[in-house]
Design an enzyme around this catalytic site. Structure first.
Site, short mmCIF file in Angstrom:
data_model
loop_
_atom_site.label_atom_id
_atom_site.label_comp_id
_atom_site.label_asym_id
_atom_site.label_seq_id
_atom_site.Cartn_x
_atom_site.Cartn_y
_atom_site.Cartn_z
N ASP A 12 34.13 29.33 37.01
CA ASP A 12 34.49 30.53 37.79
C ASP A 12 33.66 31.57 37.09
O ASP A 12 33.41 31.36 36.10
CB ASP A 12 36.10 30.45 38.05
CG ASP A 12 36.27 31.80 38.80
OD1 ASP A 12 35.61 32.14 39.74
OD2 ASP A 12 37.44 32.54 38.47
N SER A 13 33.76 32.86 38.11
CA SER A 13 33.07 33.88 37.50
C SER A 13 33.92 34.29 36.38
O SER A 13 33.53 35.25 35.61
CB SER A 13 32.88 35.03 38.52
OG SER A 13 33.92 35.26 39.13
N CYS A 75 34.81 28.75 42.22
CA CYS A 75 34.82 30.06 42.43
C CYS A 75 34.25 30.20 44.11
O CYS A 75 33.22 29.49 44.25
CB CYS A 75 33.55 30.86 41.46
SG CYS A 75 33.17 32.55 42.06
N GLU A 153 43.69 41.07 38.34
CA GLU A 153 43.44 41.05 37.06
C GLU A 153 44.42 42.05 36.28
O GLU A 153 44.75 42.15 35.30
CB GLU A 153 42.22 41.50 36.77
CG GLU A 153 41.15 40.36 37.38
CD GLU A 153 39.59 40.40 36.84
OE1 GLU A 153 39.30 41.32 36.34
OE2 GLU A 153 39.17 39.17 36.83
N CYS A 185 39.30 33.19 47.72
CA CYS A 185 38.80 33.66 46.44
C CYS A 185 39.87 33.20 45.39
O CYS A 185 41.34 33.34 45.75
CB CYS A 185 38.96 35.33 46.22
SG CYS A 185 38.70 35.86 44.59
N HIS A 187 40.96 34.26 42.58
CA HIS A 187 42.09 35.32 42.19
C HIS A 187 43.27 35.37 43.15
O HIS A 187 44.33 35.75 42.77
CB HIS A 187 41.39 36.57 42.16
CG HIS A 187 40.74 36.85 40.99
ND1 HIS A 187 39.34 36.19 40.64
CD2 HIS A 187 40.64 37.68 39.84
CE1 HIS A 187 38.89 36.45 39.43
NE2 HIS A 187 39.64 37.23 38.99
#
Ligand code: DGL
Length: 269
Positions: A12-13, A75, A153, A185, A187
């Site tokens: 993933d990024s 990702c 995050e 996504c 996240h």
């Protein structure tokens, strides 16, 4: 190395793909995993497609050089913009997150499906194309939500500020009549408490982590190791290990990582 001993590579990024690793680990207790988070070059979502392809090819080449038996592109931005290139360059099978997410959304029976993701994911139209191919009768609308990654995050998955921003991003999709929402996504599952409050009880939230696990176990069963009854080991590699990333990593995994290494992957491919 035999397939039983080789790890499954996941990249993933950043650390969002750990949400996919977590589910894979629960479903595949006998497996070894090597997770790469390209935290030094995050975010991918606001970069051009050319740059995302270069980064994704670097990440894939790094994992292939570490002798993985399968690559999971955890990702959405890289899956949307670079899956074809990564698959063409990879000597091992590659699983992306877009098609499993689309299949999970179709399985809900929704006729109006909203997709949320990074600017890159939405711009690529990868979800829209996959839905048009697999369920042409379904109506699709996609919206980028660029502030969601920093909110996730920050650990603000259940926070009034996130509720307010989510109202702004999701309002048009709710007005349009979305019955299911693909969290496009890695996240975004971290924002579920706020997202659920904003969309209400009826809209289905589709997160691709479980469907990726099904794609891995179903389509590549011959590569899977029999469960050894222990906790297959997990190695985590990051291209930058700032305190911030380590804090988020611990929050997602619920503990300290057992094996953590900082690596430099630039220019590997
Ligand atoms: N993990 C990325 C994705 O799933 C989002 C973070 C980024 O922009 O790099 O698209």
């Amino acid at each position: 190395m035999s397939a039983d001993i080789k790890p499954i590579g996941i990249f993933d990024s950043g650390v969002g793909g750990l949400t996919v690793l977590k589910v894979l680990r629960e479903r595949l207790p006998g497996e070894r995993f090597l997770y790469l988070g390209d935290t030094a070059r995050l975010p991918y979502g606001s970069k051009s497609a050319t740059t995302v392809r270069r980064y994704a090819l670097n990440a894939a080449a790094h994992l292939v050089a570490r002798d993985v038996k399968l690559l999971v592109v955890a990702c959405n931005t890289a899956s949307s913009e670079a899956l074809g290139e990564v698959t063409a360059a990879s000597p091992v099978p590659v699983v992306g997150v877009v098609e499993p997410g689309v299949r999970a959304a179709i399985a809900t029976g929704a006729r109006r499906i909203g997709v949320i993701g990074t600017e890159g994911t939405v711009r690529s139209e990868a979800y829209q194309r996959a839905l048009a191919r697999l369920a042409p009768e379904v109506h699709v609308r996609a919206e980028p939500c660029p502030l969601f990654v920093p909110l996730a995050e920050e650990g603000w998955g259940d926070h009034p500020v996130t509720d307010e921003i989510a109202c702004h991003y999701l309002g048009p999709l709710l007005d349009w009549g979305a019955e299911a929402l693909i969290l496009g996504c890695t996240h975004y599952p971290l924002l579920k408490p706020s997202l659920r409050r904003v969309v209400g009880p009826k809209v289905m939230l589709v997160d691709s982590a479980s469907s990726v696990a099904e794609a891995v176990t179903g389509d590549h069963s011959e590569l899977m190791s029999p469960s050894r009854g222990d906790d297959g080991d997990v190695h985590i590699e990051l291209t930058d290990a700032s305190d911030r990333f380590l804090r988020i990593l611990r929050a997602i995994l619920g503990r300290d990582p057992e094996h953590l290494e900082v690596v430099d992957i630039a220019g590997v491919a």
